[in-house]
Design a protein around this motif. Structure first.
Motif, short mmCIF file in Angstrom:
data_model
loop_
_atom_site.label_atom_id
_atom_site.label_comp_id
_atom_site.label_asym_id
_atom_site.label_seq_id
_atom_site.Cartn_x
_atom_site.Cartn_y
_atom_site.Cartn_z
N ALA A 1 2.55 -13.78 10.93
CA ALA A 1 2.23 -12.46 10.38
C ALA A 1 2.03 -12.54 8.89
CB ALA A 1 3.34 -11.46 10.71
N LYS A 2 1.09 -11.75 8.42
CA LYS A 2 0.87 -11.62 6.98
C LYS A 2 0.46 -10.17 6.78
CE LYS A 2 -1.76 -13.44 3.15
NZ LYS A 2 -2.76 -14.36 2.68
N TRP A 3 1.11 -9.48 5.87
CA TRP A 3 0.82 -8.05 5.76
C TRP A 3 1.33 -7.49 4.44
CZ3 TRP A 3 5.16 -10.07 7.75
CH2 TRP A 3 6.38 -9.42 7.56
N GLN A 4 0.95 -6.26 4.16
CA GLN A 4 1.47 -5.55 2.99
C GLN A 4 2.03 -4.23 3.46
OE1 GLN A 4 0.10 -6.18 -0.69
NE2 GLN A 4 -1.88 -7.08 -0.15
N MET A 5 3.06 -3.81 2.79
CA MET A 5 3.65 -2.52 3.16
C MET A 5 4.33 -1.88 1.96
SD MET A 5 6.83 -3.71 5.52
CE MET A 5 8.08 -4.86 4.98
N ASN A 6 4.64 -0.63 2.10
CA ASN A 6 5.30 0.22 1.11
C ASN A 6 6.03 1.30 1.87
OD1 ASN A 6 4.35 -0.77 -1.25
ND2 ASN A 6 3.02 0.94 -1.72
N PHE A 7 7.07 1.80 1.28
CA PHE A 7 7.78 2.91 1.92
C PHE A 7 8.03 3.99 0.89
CE2 PHE A 7 8.98 -1.07 3.87
CZ PHE A 7 8.82 -0.82 5.22
N THR A 8 7.91 5.24 1.30
CA THR A 8 8.43 6.31 0.45
C THR A 8 9.47 7.05 1.26
OG1 THR A 8 6.84 7.98 1.07
CG2 THR A 8 6.23 6.59 -0.78
N ILE A 9 10.56 7.36 0.61
CA ILE A 9 11.67 8.04 1.28
C ILE A 9 11.98 9.33 0.52
CG2 ILE A 9 14.08 7.83 2.03
CD1 ILE A 9 13.60 4.72 1.79
#
Ligand SMILES: *[C@@H]1O[C@H](CO)[C@@H](O)[C@H](O)[C@H]1NC(C)=O
Ligand SMILES: *[C@@H]1O[C@H](CO)[C@@H](O)[C@H](O)[C@H]1NC(C)=O
Ligand SMILES: *[C@@H]1O[C@H](CO)[C@@H](O)[C@H](O)[C@H]1NC(C)=O
Ligand SMILES: *[C@@H]1O[C@H](CO)[C@@H](O)[C@H](O)[C@H]1NC(C)=O
Ligand SMILES: *[C@@H]1O[C@H](CO)[C@@H](O)[C@H](O)[C@H]1NC(C)=O
Ligand SMILES: *[C@@H]1O[C@H](CO)[C@@H](O)[C@H](O)[C@H]1NC(C)=O
Ligand SMILES: *[C@@H]1O[C@H](CO)[C@@H](O)[C@H](O)[C@H]1NC(C)=O
Ligand SMILES: *[C@@H]1O[C@H](CO)[C@@H](O)[C@H](O)[C@H]1NC(C)=O
Ligand SMILES: *[C@@H]1O[C@H](CO)[C@@H](O)[C@H](O)[C@H]1NC(C)=O
Ligand SMILES: *[C@@H]1O[C@H](CO)[C@@H](O)[C@H](O)[C@H]1NC(C)=O
Ligand SMILES: *[C@@H]1O[C@H](CO)[C@@H](O)[C@H](O)[C@H]1NC(C)=O
Ligand SMILES: *[C@@H]1O[C@H](CO)[C@@H](O)[C@H](O)[C@H]1NC(C)=O
Length: 411
Positions: A44-52
């Protein structure tokens, strides 16, 4: 991060460019799980971000963005065997953990679920948080991919639940890798199928000034209603397009009725229609009665989640739109604009509303907006034309009469 709007499709253009620029600046995660024979079994190769979004002890809300994965570890990621399914487990930051698991079917495999946990007790990341402890959001994904295909989704995907928005992009993943070789056969997500022709234009080069925007898409028409104990008390049918300006960036967002929920309430003097959706916290239309014989749209309140996780809120309770007699409905097929503030407008299409006195769940006779303006020109035009004809007839008559007399005089 900088956002440009360049793509012809409103809304998606904004997402697209932000995403591509974001991809350049942020951190890609990559994982290559191997089996006992050192052959790759999960890649797997990916980008992510989270806002809480969380509530503070003082009953206000705060938003934090989690986008630093430089400390990521992958303990617990496994290939899977007879007893266990493959999964990717990532730990990062101060007590964050993210897991995705996979299952296998006959000729396909599925991304089964994604779960994300955070330690809201950590008061450096979540200052003044009301809650304590580890909170987890779980999303069932259930996305199927043919075996021996790598799933690819460069477009932005979002998952939203319990105040947590998860953003994913540049995703490449393959579970149940065969013979230790990551497949070259790509299985694309729906969004990539439609945007691949646009993506290659984007990198590095500045938007060309000759790009001609395509005509904007009309929003789909939705039907909304509110019930009270007597049955339906408010009806609205309309296509809605939101136009908001934030940090000098204009976003035009069409409301998709299929993914929008609605509620409301009806009182004798006031009625509320509230819409909400994945990026709309609420969009309120408040109707009021005036002079005991007419209704109108008095108030609009909106709160939206923006791509960067912050909120955009506007309210105006001093509006005067969609005015019609009580006991009738207000109708406007052409595009109309409700200007809530300089930074927020709503374009409406094929509108019909009745916020009061709904009988048997059906609209009453409509007052049409065209009565307010251009249609009254028609009778005037017809009248003017008739008057013109009359004058011509009279002129012809008098000229004829004069010639007639003159004729007699000549003899
Ligand atoms: C994964 O790791 C194996 C073993 O180290 C290596 O042979 C393979 O090329 C790697 N695959 C990818 C896609 O990085
Ligand atoms: C991950 O595993 C490594 C070594 O196996 C260990 O040193 C590290 O503390 C582990 N990290 C977490 C977050 O469990
Ligand atoms: C995968 O994860 C989801 C959410 O964490 C969970 O509900 C589900 O049971 C898991 N499935 C399997 C097959 O382990
Ligand atoms: C969560 O954060 C608090 C405060 O930093 C810490 O005391 C606690 O041990 C953390 N919990 C876990 C399970 O890591
Ligand atoms: C975090 O919590 C600890 C004790 O729970 C407290 O001593 C500290 O001042 C808090 N820090 C912040 C930034 O609120
Ligand atoms: C894996 O190897 C086996 C035996 O060598 C072969 O039959 C099979 O076609 C290979 N599968 C793939 C996807 O390469
Ligand atoms: C329901 O209808 C009755 C009779 O028309 C009326 O008296 C009553 O106020 C209505 N109730 C509501 C909640 O509108
Ligand atoms: C409102 O009531 C009608 C029947 O009176 C029903 O068909 C409709 O589904 C209800 N709508 C909502 C939003 O509950
Ligand atoms: C959106 O609002 C801006 C600023 O008020 C305006 O210039 C633009 O024409 C509007 N676009 C649409 C599609 O309504
Ligand atoms: C909404 O659903 C209808 C029927 O299921 C479908 O025809 C339409 O394309 C959908 N619209 C959008 C914007 O997804
Ligand atoms: C609308 O809000 C309700 C209640 O807050 C929530 O359960 C629902 O999921 C929301 N709808 C959408 C489409 O986000
Ligand atoms: C993700 O994080 C990066 C780095 O902080 C930021 O530039 C970008 O705007 C974020 N992307 C999204 C979609 O929130």
């Amino acid at each position: 991060m900088v956002c440009f709007r360049l793509s012809p499709v409103p809304g998606s253009g904004l997402v697209l460019l932000c995403l591509v620029l974001g991809a350049v600046s942020s951190y890609a995660l990559e994982l290559n799980v191997t089996d006992s024979e050192k052959a790759t079994c999960l890649y797997a190769k990916w980008q992510m971000n989270f806002t809480i979004h969380y509530e503070t002890t003082s009953k206000t809300f705060k938003t934090v963005t989690i986008s630093d994965f430089s400390t990521a570890t992958y303990n617990g990621s496994i290939c899977g065997d007879e007893q266990n399914n493959p999964k990717i487990v990532v730990q990062f930051g101060s007590g964050f953990s993210w897991t995705v698991n996979f299952t296998k079917e006959e000729s396909t495999y599925s991304i089964d679920g994604i779960s994300f946990s955070y330690n809201i007790s950590d008061n450096t990341t979540f200052p003044d948080a009301k809650d304590k402890g580890i909170l987890t959001v779980r999303d069932a994904v259930g996305f199927r991919i043919p075996l021996n295909n790598i799933f690819r989704c460069n477009s932005l995907s979002t998952l939203e639940k319990n105040g947590v928005v998860q953003y994913y992009w540049d995703v490449h993943v393959q579970a149940f890798v065969q013979n230790g070789t990551v497949s070259t056969k790509e299985f694309l997500c729906e969004k990539d199928k439609t945007v691949t022709t646009v993506v290659p234009f984007v990198p590095t080069t500045a938007p060309s000034p000759t790009v001609t925007p395509a005509p904007r898409e009309k929003p789909e028409v939705g039907s909304y209603s509110v019930n009270n104990s007597n049955g339906t008390c408010l009806l609205a049918t309309m296509g809605l397009q939101l136009n908001l300006t934030h940090d000098k960036v204009v976003s035009v967002i069409n409301i998709n009725p299929n993914t929008t929920d609605f509620t409301g309430s009806c009182q004798p003097q006031t009625a509320l229609l509230r819409l909400n959706g994945s990026n709309i916290k609420y969009l309120d239309f408040v109707f009021a009665v005036k002079n005991e014989n007419r209704f109108y749209l008095k108030e609009v309140n909106v709160s939206m989640y923006l791509v960067n996780g912050s909120a955009f809120s506007i309210a105006n309770n001093n509006l005067s739109y969609w005015d019609a007699p009580l006991g009738s409905s207000y109708m406007c097929n052409k595009e109309q604009t409700v200007s809530v503030s300089g930074a927020f407008q709503i374009n409406t299409f094929e509108l019909r509303v009745q916020p009061f006195n709904v009988m048997e769940g059906k609209y009453s006779t409509a007052q049409d907006c065209s009565a307010d303006d251009d249609n009254f020109l028609v009778p005037i035009a017809v009248g003017a034309a008739l008057a013109g004809v009359l004058i011509l007839v009279l002129l012809a008559y008098f000229i004829g009469l004069k010639r007639h007399h003159a004729g007699y005089e000549q003899f």
